[in-house]
Scaffold this motif. Sequence first.
Motif: not given
Length: 293
Positions: A160-173, A190-196, A247-254
Amino acid sequence: MTANSALALVSFDDAGAATGHRMIDPDEAVLRVTELAATRGDGIFETVGLSNGRPLKLARHLVRMANSTRMLDLPEQDPAIWSAALHAVADALGPADEGWVKMVLSRGIEGGTTPTGWAYGMVAPSFAPERADGIRVVLLDRGYRHDVAATSPWLLQGAKTISYAVNRSAYREATRRDADDVVFTSSDGYLLEGPTSNLVLRDGMRLRTPRTDLGILAGTTQAELFAWAGERGYQTSYDLLTPADLAASDAAWLVSSVRLAAPIRSVDGTAKPVDAALTTAFNDHLRGLTAEG
């Protein structure tokens, strides 16, 4: 009385270990322009959610902070010192309904040997609408294979580094695509994670999340929910998951430390069912955790 923000500056000995903290005015200038946190993004952090002034899942956050510290070859820290700084900030904020405290450990001043550290907290706006109505997500390719953590550990995937420029860019996208958040995928599908945040899927009485060896951050909130669900008859697993599984799951969360469990109501514009009852149960549990939970 509740303050809107609070700040504790952490002190260090010559070996770089934290020795204590002092509260200062959050509007006071405390970082030098040669601070590596600002010029290089060279450091780590943990953000701990607050509920009615109480830190949530602090023990899990301190364990993850120690792991990130090791991955970046930063000096080993005493978790008790950081816990004391965090609690001092939380106490200064008062019993606000929701908030957060961010603990930051930087490598320090350019050319120096002493780290810089602080705990900064704020009262947060309510995330009740996101928890109740759900969020719209888009899938974005992170650009790495799913096994990048094993093949290229110097990329620090999973820290969990403070280099968050890519994550902020993903939110803008995401905003450009009329969405609220992002689920990253690997370059090989493959599925990974959200920016935060971390992704959780429900298939019947089974909860699934992407494996933590995929270069993603091990989630403190996801781990807490799996422990809670396991005691209530759910099966839980860490798997290689694909967009088809989502897509096939009954429900999903972040799920994350501040917003907690936000149900996904659409993926790339395609509507997805929201499990309102389980979402409420998730968030009731997370907000009811003890201070050291």
